[in-house]
Scaffold this motif. Structure first.
Motif, PDB file in Angstrom:
ATOM      1  N   ARG A   7       0.824  -1.210   0.000  1.00 17.53           N
ATOM      2  CA  ARG A   7       0.000   0.000   0.000  1.00 17.53           C
ATOM      3  C   ARG A   7       0.852   1.251   0.000  1.00 17.53           C
ATOM      4  O   ARG A   7       0.533   2.240  -0.660  1.00 17.53           O
ATOM      5  CB  ARG A   7      -0.939  -0.006   1.215  1.00 17.53           C
ATOM      6  CG  ARG A   7      -2.258  -0.696   0.922  1.00 17.53           C
ATOM      7  CD  ARG A   7      -3.287  -0.344   1.975  1.00 17.53           C
ATOM      8  NE  ARG A   7      -2.922  -0.909   3.273  1.00 17.53           N
ATOM      9  CZ  ARG A   7      -3.260  -2.127   3.693  1.00 17.53           C
ATOM     10  NH1 ARG A   7      -3.956  -2.913   2.924  1.00 17.53           N
ATOM     11  NH2 ARG A   7      -2.893  -2.556   4.870  1.00 17.53           N
ATOM     12  N   ALA A   8       1.958   1.220   0.743  1.00 11.05           N
ATOM     13  CA  ALA A   8       2.846   2.377   0.818  1.00 11.05           C
ATOM     14  C   ALA A   8       3.502   2.662  -0.528  1.00 11.05           C
ATOM     15  O   ALA A   8       3.723   3.816  -0.885  1.00 11.05           O
ATOM     16  CB  ALA A   8       3.904   2.151   1.896  1.00 11.05           C
ATOM     17  N   LEU A   9       3.810   1.611  -1.270  1.00  6.98           N
ATOM     18  CA  LEU A   9       4.490   1.776  -2.555  1.00  6.98           C
ATOM     19  C   LEU A   9       3.528   2.015  -3.711  1.00  6.98           C
ATOM     20  O   LEU A   9       3.885   2.626  -4.708  1.00  6.98           O
ATOM     21  CB  LEU A   9       5.323   0.521  -2.860  1.00  6.98           C
ATOM     22  CG  LEU A   9       6.569   0.324  -1.993  1.00  6.98           C
ATOM     23  CD1 LEU A   9       7.187  -1.031  -2.301  1.00  6.98           C
ATOM     24  CD2 LEU A   9       7.580   1.426  -2.214  1.00  6.98           C
ATOM     25  N   TYR A  10       2.306   1.506  -3.575  1.00  2.00           N
ATOM     26  CA  TYR A  10       1.384   1.519  -4.708  1.00  2.00           C
ATOM     27  C   TYR A  10       1.022   2.919  -5.192  1.00  2.00           C
ATOM     28  O   TYR A  10       1.064   3.180  -6.388  1.00  2.00           O
ATOM     29  CB  TYR A  10       0.107   0.744  -4.360  1.00  2.00           C
ATOM     30  CG  TYR A  10      -0.831   0.679  -5.533  1.00  2.00           C
ATOM     31  CD1 TYR A  10      -0.564  -0.184  -6.590  1.00  2.00           C
ATOM     32  CD2 TYR A  10      -1.959   1.495  -5.596  1.00  2.00           C
ATOM     33  CE1 TYR A  10      -1.392  -0.236  -7.691  1.00  2.00           C
ATOM     34  CE2 TYR A  10      -2.796   1.458  -6.696  1.00  2.00           C
ATOM     35  CZ  TYR A  10      -2.517   0.585  -7.739  1.00  2.00           C
ATOM     36  OH  TYR A  10      -3.341   0.549  -8.822  1.00  2.00           O
ATOM     37  N   ALA A  11       0.707   3.810  -4.266  1.00  2.00           N
ATOM     38  CA  ALA A  11       0.273   5.152  -4.661  1.00  2.00           C
ATOM     39  C   ALA A  11       1.338   5.898  -5.480  1.00  2.00           C
ATOM     40  O   ALA A  11       1.050   6.333  -6.594  1.00  2.00           O
ATOM     41  CB  ALA A  11      -0.156   5.957  -3.435  1.00  2.00           C
ATOM     42  N   PRO A  12       2.576   6.040  -4.977  1.00  2.00           N
ATOM     43  CA  PRO A  12       3.591   6.745  -5.778  1.00  2.00           C
ATOM     44  C   PRO A  12       3.914   6.027  -7.079  1.00  2.00           C
ATOM     45  O   PRO A  12       4.139   6.672  -8.101  1.00  2.00           O
ATOM     46  CB  PRO A  12       4.819   6.808  -4.855  1.00  2.00           C
ATOM     47  CG  PRO A  12       4.520   5.919  -3.703  1.00  2.00           C
ATOM     48  CD  PRO A  12       3.054   5.721  -3.637  1.00  2.00           C
ATOM     49  N   LEU A  13       3.917   4.705  -7.059  1.00  2.00           N
ATOM     50  CA  LEU A  13       4.221   3.959  -8.285  1.00  2.00           C
ATOM     51  C   LEU A  13       3.126   4.132  -9.322  1.00  2.00           C
ATOM     52  O   LEU A  13       3.401   4.328 -10.508  1.00  2.00           O
ATOM     53  CB  LEU A  13       4.405   2.465  -7.970  1.00  2.00           C
ATOM     54  CG  LEU A  13       5.761   2.082  -7.386  1.00  2.00           C
ATOM     55  CD1 LEU A  13       5.789   0.598  -7.058  1.00  2.00           C
ATOM     56  CD2 LEU A  13       6.894   2.413  -8.357  1.00  2.00           C
ATOM     57  N   SER A  14       1.872   4.077  -8.888  1.00  2.00           N
ATOM     58  CA  SER A  14       0.775   4.236  -9.840  1.00  2.00           C
ATOM     59  C   SER A  14       0.746   5.652 -10.399  1.00  2.00           C
ATOM     60  O   SER A  14       0.467   5.855 -11.580  1.00  2.00           O
ATOM     61  CB  SER A  14      -0.566   3.887  -9.190  1.00  2.00           C
ATOM     62  OG  SER A  14      -0.854   4.753  -8.120  1.00  2.00           O
ATOM     63  N   ARG A  15       1.074   6.641  -9.558  1.00  2.00           N
ATOM     64  CA  ARG A  15       1.164   8.024 -10.046  1.00  2.00           C
ATOM     65  C   ARG A  15       2.253   8.156 -11.100  1.00  2.00           C
ATOM     66  O   ARG A  15       2.067   8.797 -12.141  1.00  2.00           O
ATOM     67  CB  ARG A  15       1.475   8.979  -8.882  1.00  2.00           C
ATOM     68  CG  ARG A  15       0.238   9.600  -8.260  1.00  2.00           C
ATOM     69  CD  ARG A  15       0.585  10.884  -7.518  1.00  2.00           C
ATOM     70  NE  ARG A  15       1.567  10.648  -6.461  1.00  2.00           N
ATOM     71  CZ  ARG A  15       1.265  10.227  -5.244  1.00  2.00           C
ATOM     72  NH1 ARG A  15       0.021   9.987  -4.906  1.00  2.00           N
ATOM     73  NH2 ARG A  15       2.206  10.038  -4.355  1.00  2.00           N
ATOM     74  N   LEU A  16       3.402   7.530 -10.826  1.00  2.00           N
ATOM     75  CA  LEU A  16       4.525   7.577 -11.757  1.00  2.00           C
ATOM     76  C   LEU A  16       4.160   6.905 -13.074  1.00  2.00           C
ATOM     77  O   LEU A  16       4.434   7.428 -14.151  1.00  2.00           O
ATOM     78  CB  LEU A  16       5.725   6.877 -11.111  1.00  2.00           C
ATOM     79  CG  LEU A  16       7.084   7.031 -11.794  1.00  2.00           C
ATOM     80  CD1 LEU A  16       7.515   8.501 -11.777  1.00  2.00           C
ATOM     81  CD2 LEU A  16       8.117   6.162 -11.096  1.00  2.00           C
ATOM     82  N   LEU A  17       3.510   5.754 -12.977  1.00  2.00           N
ATOM     83  CA  LEU A  17       3.098   5.028 -14.184  1.00  2.00           C
ATOM     84  C   LEU A  17       2.098   5.828 -14.994  1.00  2.00           C
ATOM     85  O   LEU A  17       2.193   5.899 -16.222  1.00  2.00           O
ATOM     86  CB  LEU A  17       2.487   3.676 -13.797  1.00  2.00           C
ATOM     87  CG  LEU A  17       3.498   2.573 -13.494  1.00  2.00           C
ATOM     88  CD1 LEU A  17       2.790   1.355 -12.925  1.00  2.00           C
ATOM     89  CD2 LEU A  17       4.278   2.179 -14.742  1.00  2.00           C
ATOM     90  N   LYS A  18       1.137   6.445 -14.326  1.00  2.00           N
ATOM     91  CA  LYS A  18       0.145   7.252 -15.038  1.00  2.00           C
ATOM     92  C   LYS A  18       0.810   8.426 -15.742  1.00  2.00           C
ATOM     93  O   LYS A  18       0.467   8.754 -16.876  1.00  2.00           O
ATOM     94  CB  LYS A  18      -0.916   7.760 -14.061  1.00  2.00           C
ATOM     95  CG  LYS A  18      -1.921   6.710 -13.695  1.00  2.00           C
ATOM     96  CD  LYS A  18      -3.055   7.293 -12.849  1.00  2.00           C
ATOM     97  CE  LYS A  18      -3.907   6.191 -12.250  1.00  2.00           C
ATOM     98  NZ  LYS A  18      -3.919   6.212 -10.786  1.00  2.00           N
ATOM     99  N   ALA A  19       1.774   9.063 -15.074  1.00  2.00           N
ATOM    100  CA  ALA A  19       2.490  10.175 -15.687  1.00  2.00           C
ATOM    101  C   ALA A  19       3.271   9.696 -16.911  1.00  2.00           C
ATOM    102  O   ALA A  19       3.269  10.357 -17.955  1.00  2.00           O
ATOM    103  CB  ALA A  19       3.441  10.807 -14.664  1.00  2.00           C
ATOM    104  N   GLU A  20       3.933   8.538 -16.797  1.00  2.00           N
ATOM    105  CA  GLU A  20       4.687   7.965 -17.910  1.00  2.00           C
ATOM    106  C   GLU A  20       3.776   7.661 -19.087  1.00  2.00           C
ATOM    107  O   GLU A  20       4.093   7.965 -20.231  1.00  2.00           O
ATOM    108  CB  GLU A  20       5.399   6.681 -17.464  1.00  2.00           C
ATOM    109  CG  GLU A  20       6.675   6.948 -16.697  1.00  2.00           C
ATOM    110  CD  GLU A  20       7.742   7.602 -17.568  1.00  2.00           C
ATOM    111  OE1 GLU A  20       7.970   7.139 -18.699  1.00  2.00           O
ATOM    112  OE2 GLU A  20       8.334   8.588 -17.116  1.00  2.00           O
TER     113      GLU A  20
END
Length: 36
Positions: A7-20
């Motif tokens: 859960r801690a990693l998912y939010a920043p990773l999903s934001r990064l993926l969406k930006a990419e």
């Protein structure tokens, strides 16, 4: 894997993926538009 860590990693990773993905779409659209 620990659920809390996921859960801690998912939010920043999903934001990064969406930006990419958005950048890739814009780049692809730009290339298509300039080809005409």
């Amino acid at each position: 894997m620990d659920d809390e860590l996921v859960r801690a990693l998912y939010a920043p990773l999903s934001r990064l993926l969406k930006a990419e993905l958005r950048l890739e779409r814009e780049r692809a659209g730009f290339l298509i538009n300039t080809r005409h």
